[in-house]
Write a protein that holds these residues in place. Structure first.
Motif, PDB file in Angstrom:
ATOM      1  N   TYR A  11       0.866  -1.016  -0.093  1.00  0.00           N
ATOM      2  CA  TYR A  11       0.063  -0.130  -0.141  1.00  0.00           C
ATOM      3  C   TYR A  11       0.916   1.184   0.256  1.00  0.00           C
ATOM      4  O   TYR A  11       1.544   1.561   0.989  1.00  0.00           O
ATOM      5  CB  TYR A  11      -0.907  -0.097   1.088  1.00  0.00           C
ATOM      6  CG  TYR A  11      -1.964  -1.132   1.365  1.00  0.00           C
ATOM      7  CD1 TYR A  11      -2.994  -1.132   0.415  1.00  0.00           C
ATOM      8  CD2 TYR A  11      -1.881  -2.160   1.997  1.00  0.00           C
ATOM      9  CE1 TYR A  11      -4.055  -2.150   0.220  1.00  0.00           C
ATOM     10  CE2 TYR A  11      -2.798  -3.168   2.232  1.00  0.00           C
ATOM     11  CZ  TYR A  11      -4.051  -3.076   1.135  1.00  0.00           C
ATOM     12  OH  TYR A  11      -4.740  -3.892   1.206  1.00  0.00           O
ATOM     13  N   PHE A  14       4.238   0.907   1.815  1.00  0.00           N
ATOM     14  CA  PHE A  14       3.950   0.026   2.837  1.00  0.00           C
ATOM     15  C   PHE A  14       4.005  -1.324   2.610  1.00  0.00           C
ATOM     16  O   PHE A  14       2.920  -1.623   1.837  1.00  0.00           O
ATOM     17  CB  PHE A  14       2.988   0.457   3.925  1.00  0.00           C
ATOM     18  CG  PHE A  14       2.830  -0.409   5.040  1.00  0.00           C
ATOM     19  CD1 PHE A  14       3.759  -0.465   5.920  1.00  0.00           C
ATOM     20  CD2 PHE A  14       1.597  -1.244   5.116  1.00  0.00           C
ATOM     21  CE1 PHE A  14       3.450  -1.339   7.164  1.00  0.00           C
ATOM     22  CE2 PHE A  14       1.730  -2.036   5.932  1.00  0.00           C
ATOM     23  CZ  PHE A  14       2.457  -2.010   7.200  1.00  0.00           C
ATOM     24  N   ALA A  16       2.267  -4.374   3.063  1.00  0.00           N
ATOM     25  CA  ALA A  16       1.372  -5.218   4.249  1.00  0.00           C
ATOM     26  C   ALA A  16       1.614  -6.631   4.235  1.00  0.00           C
ATOM     27  O   ALA A  16       1.670  -7.317   5.320  1.00  0.00           O
ATOM     28  CB  ALA A  16      -0.054  -5.236   3.492  1.00  0.00           C
ATOM     29  N   ARG A  35       0.066 -11.652  15.020  1.00  0.00           N
ATOM     30  CA  ARG A  35      -0.454 -10.524  15.908  1.00  0.00           C
ATOM     31  C   ARG A  35      -1.590  -9.644  14.907  1.00  0.00           C
ATOM     32  O   ARG A  35      -1.378  -9.338  13.695  1.00  0.00           O
ATOM     33  CB  ARG A  35       0.787  -9.581  16.370  1.00  0.00           C
ATOM     34  CG  ARG A  35       1.343 -10.318  17.372  1.00  0.00           C
ATOM     35  CD  ARG A  35       2.563  -9.641  17.907  1.00  0.00           C
ATOM     36  NE  ARG A  35       3.806  -9.518  17.155  1.00  0.00           N
ATOM     37  CZ  ARG A  35       4.804  -8.904  17.294  1.00  0.00           C
ATOM     38  NH1 ARG A  35       5.177  -8.492  18.654  1.00  0.00           N
ATOM     39  NH2 ARG A  35       5.753  -8.615  16.486  1.00  0.00           N
ATOM     40  N   ASN A  36      -2.403  -8.544  15.639  1.00  0.00           N
ATOM     41  CA  ASN A  36      -2.959  -7.849  14.745  1.00  0.00           C
ATOM     42  C   ASN A  36      -2.113  -6.849  13.991  1.00  0.00           C
ATOM     43  O   ASN A  36      -1.112  -6.443  14.200  1.00  0.00           O
ATOM     44  CB  ASN A  36      -3.787  -7.250  15.609  1.00  0.00           C
ATOM     45  CG  ASN A  36      -4.962  -7.862  16.196  1.00  0.00           C
ATOM     46  OD1 ASN A  36      -5.633  -8.582  15.874  1.00  0.00           O
ATOM     47  ND2 ASN A  36      -5.300  -7.238  17.585  1.00  0.00           N
ATOM     48  N   GLY A  37      -2.499  -6.888  12.782  1.00  0.00           N
ATOM     49  CA  GLY A  37      -1.638  -6.090  11.493  1.00  0.00           C
ATOM     50  C   GLY A  37      -0.553  -6.831  10.883  1.00  0.00           C
ATOM     51  O   GLY A  37       0.222  -5.982  10.188  1.00  0.00           O
ATOM     52  N   ALA A  38      -0.330  -7.921  11.222  1.00  0.00           N
ATOM     53  CA  ALA A  38       0.625  -8.902  10.832  1.00  0.00           C
ATOM     54  C   ALA A  38       0.609  -9.253   9.365  1.00  0.00           C
ATOM     55  O   ALA A  38       1.552  -9.421   8.402  1.00  0.00           O
ATOM     56  CB  ALA A  38       0.603 -10.418  11.358  1.00  0.00           C
ATOM     57  N   GLY A  39      -0.723  -9.210   8.760  1.00  0.00           N
ATOM     58  CA  GLY A  39      -0.917  -9.384   7.358  1.00  0.00           C
ATOM     59  C   GLY A  39      -1.843 -10.607   7.109  1.00  0.00           C
ATOM     60  O   GLY A  39      -1.884 -11.090   5.905  1.00  0.00           O
ATOM     61  N   LYS A  40      -2.450 -11.212   7.859  1.00  0.00           N
ATOM     62  CA  LYS A  40      -3.476 -12.227   7.846  1.00  0.00           C
ATOM     63  C   LYS A  40      -4.604 -12.044   6.960  1.00  0.00           C
ATOM     64  O   LYS A  40      -4.769 -12.507   6.030  1.00  0.00           O
ATOM     65  CB  LYS A  40      -3.891 -12.941   9.078  1.00  0.00           C
ATOM     66  CG  LYS A  40      -2.573 -13.118  10.172  1.00  0.00           C
ATOM     67  CD  LYS A  40      -3.444 -13.683  11.473  1.00  0.00           C
ATOM     68  CE  LYS A  40      -4.415 -12.716  12.089  1.00  0.00           C
ATOM     69  NZ  LYS A  40      -3.500 -11.520  12.620  1.00  0.00           N
ATOM     70  N   SER A  41      -5.278 -11.086   7.176  1.00  0.00           N
ATOM     71  CA  SER A  41      -6.456 -10.526   6.481  1.00  0.00           C
ATOM     72  C   SER A  41      -6.226 -10.076   5.048  1.00  0.00           C
ATOM     73  O   SER A  41      -6.778 -10.582   3.963  1.00  0.00           O
ATOM     74  CB  SER A  41      -7.373  -9.330   7.073  1.00  0.00           C
ATOM     75  OG  SER A  41      -7.740  -9.594   8.257  1.00  0.00           O
ATOM     76  N   THR A  42      -4.838  -9.465   4.738  1.00  0.00           N
ATOM     77  CA  THR A  42      -4.363  -9.099   3.321  1.00  0.00           C
ATOM     78  C   THR A  42      -4.286 -10.349   2.611  1.00  0.00           C
ATOM     79  O   THR A  42      -4.634 -10.562   1.545  1.00  0.00           O
ATOM     80  CB  THR A  42      -3.182  -8.309   3.375  1.00  0.00           C
ATOM     81  OG1 THR A  42      -3.642  -7.180   4.439  1.00  0.00           O
ATOM     82  CG2 THR A  42      -2.707  -7.859   2.268  1.00  0.00           C
TER      83      THR A  42
HETATM   84  P1  ADP Z   1      -4.236  -8.765  10.425  1.00  0.00           P
HETATM   85  O1  ADP Z   1      -5.291  -9.445   9.403  1.00  0.00           O
HETATM   86  O2  ADP Z   1      -3.035  -9.868  10.580  1.00  0.00           O
HETATM   87  O3  ADP Z   1      -4.625  -8.107  11.451  1.00  0.00           O
HETATM   88  P2  ADP Z   1      -4.068  -7.066   7.794  1.00  0.00           P
HETATM   89  O4  ADP Z   1      -3.765  -8.065   6.919  1.00  0.00           O
HETATM   90  O5  ADP Z   1      -5.499  -6.700   7.922  1.00  0.00           O
HETATM   91  O6  ADP Z   1      -3.593  -7.486   9.312  1.00  0.00           O
HETATM   92  O7  ADP Z   1      -3.214  -5.674   7.592  1.00  0.00           O
HETATM   93  C1  ADP Z   1      -1.757  -5.658   7.565  1.00  0.00           C
HETATM   94  C2  ADP Z   1      -1.264  -4.326   7.501  1.00  0.00           C
HETATM   95  O8  ADP Z   1      -1.653  -3.815   6.274  1.00  0.00           O
HETATM   96  C3  ADP Z   1      -1.684  -3.500   8.456  1.00  0.00           C
HETATM   97  O9  ADP Z   1      -0.663  -2.581   9.137  1.00  0.00           O
HETATM   98  C4  ADP Z   1      -2.732  -2.698   7.972  1.00  0.00           C
HETATM   99  O10 ADP Z   1      -2.697  -1.419   8.743  1.00  0.00           O
HETATM  100  C5  ADP Z   1      -2.377  -2.537   6.710  1.00  0.00           C
HETATM  101  N1  ADP Z   1      -3.224  -2.297   5.749  1.00  0.00           N
HETATM  102  C6  ADP Z   1      -4.473  -3.333   5.430  1.00  0.00           C
HETATM  103  N2  ADP Z   1      -5.321  -2.819   4.536  1.00  0.00           N
HETATM  104  C7  ADP Z   1      -4.908  -1.632   4.127  1.00  0.00           C
HETATM  105  C8  ADP Z   1      -5.257  -0.711   2.977  1.00  0.00           C
HETATM  106  N3  ADP Z   1      -6.282  -0.765   2.461  1.00  0.00           N
HETATM  107  N4  ADP Z   1      -4.525   0.352   3.024  1.00  0.00           N
HETATM  108  C9  ADP Z   1      -3.418   0.520   3.867  1.00  0.00           C
HETATM  109  N5  ADP Z   1      -2.764  -0.421   4.581  1.00  0.00           N
HETATM  110  C10 ADP Z   1      -3.658  -1.229   4.793  1.00  0.00           C
END
Ligand code: ADP
Length: 380
Positions: A11, A14, A16, A35-42
């Protein structure tokens, strides 16, 4: 099977997710821990085709998601984070809506919805509005939306988040039952919640894969101690004195006394030796009755924390340098490939020329032979 190959999602500047590689084989239940923000959902959103990787390849059941998105999506049941349900629909209406989205043929739809409702134990509440349900039931509805149509692969993003311990166990059992005939990829930020149902755990931290292993090995390789949870009936209060009798024990910590007067302890020992046997013998000698003895989940959690805490945080400059190096390496590989192709082409031309020359010479020789024979014939 899910294959994630050199996948990066950026992004802006950055990362992700950065250059991740892993596989989820058919029939496996694999935990995705971070951990939260690690990149799982992405990562999960890329596998399900909701977002596109910046670079890399994702192959699901042999199909590249880039080339065959519809085919891939039809193989996957996805439960996104945070149970997004349409609150003005009943349970059955919501699952039917999901069945429509998945383009399950009209003639099979009713049966598919019925089956999903049964499999998730929602029969009793199927005509209730989803907004009236408890968190645990909402989670079940979301799960039913994922499994309707019986997709081969289930991707579940933090399915136990926000549930009470009883609901966690129920959902965990449900997921375990799905594992019998589905490939399951499930994320969590809490290790004990998934270690019991997973064959393999992939740990992600700051967008990078830091470990892929069985829950057991993960613990063995990252901790230098074993922690046992032991519940004993110990009328004479002798349990803590066992520390001096078993060399491997480093510490015995009292945790609590239960209603039935049994006592719970955490026994910390060096990991090379399984001290359970020695401890049992000593307990018998001291008339202590062991009611429960198990590997403490705390030690697994320790393992996870150790894995991610010790990791170096890269500065922006270092990240850019790594990216730059990677790009140079890719350019180099491309250049080598081009050179090789050129060389192959050259070789092919050379061989063709040689073939033609040989052909020409053969023809010439055949002609000469013919003329000689004719001459001989004429002379006779
Ligand atoms: P998790 O699911 O492990 O909590 P995410 O995959 O949601 O983590 O997010 C990974 C990182 O990418 C986080 O730092 C989040 O802030 C960032 N991120 C996720 N989606 C976006 C987006 N659309 N724009 C910018 N940063 C993003």
């Amino acid at each position: 099977m899910i294959e994630v190959k050199n996948v990066t999602k950026k992004y802006g500047n950055f990362y992700a997710v950065r250059n991740i590689n892993f596989e989820v084989k058919d029939g496996e239940i694999v935990g995705f821990l971070g951990r939260n923000g690690a990149g799982k959902s992405t990562t999960m959103n890329m596998i399900t085709g909701f977002i596109e990787p910046t670079s890399g390849e994702i192959i699901v059941d042999g199909y590249n998601i880039d080339h065959k998105p519809k085919k891939v999506k039809s193989q996957i049941g996805y439960m996104p984070e945070g149970t997004p349900l349409y609150s003005d629909l009943t349970v059955k209406e919501f699952i039917t809506y999901m069945a429509n989205l998945k383009m399950i043929p009209r003639k099979n739809r009713k049966e598919a919805v019925k089956k999903a409702i049964e499999e998730t134990g929602l029969e009793k509440v199927q005509n209730n509005l989803t907004k009236s349900l408890s968190r645990g039931y909402k989670q079940r509805v979301s799960l039913a939306g994922a499994i309707v149509g019986n997709p081969k692969i289930l991707i579940l993003d933090e399915p136990t988040v926000g549930l009470d311990p009883k609901q966690v166990i129920e959902i965990r059992e449900l997921i375990k039952s799905f594992g019998k005939d589905h490939t399951v990829f499930i994320s969590s930020h809490i290790l004990p919640e998934i270690n019991q149902i997973c064959d393999k755990i992939i740990v992600i931290d700051k967008g990078e894969i830091v470990a892929v292993d069985t829950p057991k090995n993960l613990e063995k390789n990252t901790t230098d101690k074993t922690v046992l949870k032991v519940v004993v009936d110990d009328m004479n209060n002798k349990f803590e004195s066992l520390k001096s009798k078993v060399d491997e024990i480093k510490q015995i910590k009292f945790v609590k006394e239960n209603e039935d007067k049994s006592k719970e302890y955490l026994v910390e020992a060096s990991s090379e030796n399984d001290i359970r046997r020695k401890l049992s013998v000593e307990c018998v000698n001291e008339n202590i009755i062991i009611l429960e003895m198990s590997l403490s989940e705390n030690s697994l959690e320790d393992a996870f924390i150790k894995l991610v805490e010790d990791r170096k945080e890269y500065s922006q400059k270092e990240v850019e340098k790594m990216q730059y190096d990677r790009e140079i390496e890719e350019l180099r590989e491309e250049e080598n490939k081009r050179k090789e192709e050129k060389e192959n082409r050259k070789q092919a031309i050379k061989e063709e020329k040689a073939r033609k020359k040989a052909e020409k010479e053969a023809k010439k020789e055949a002609k000469n032979n013919k003329e000689n024979n004719e001459d001989k014939g004429g002379n006779e």
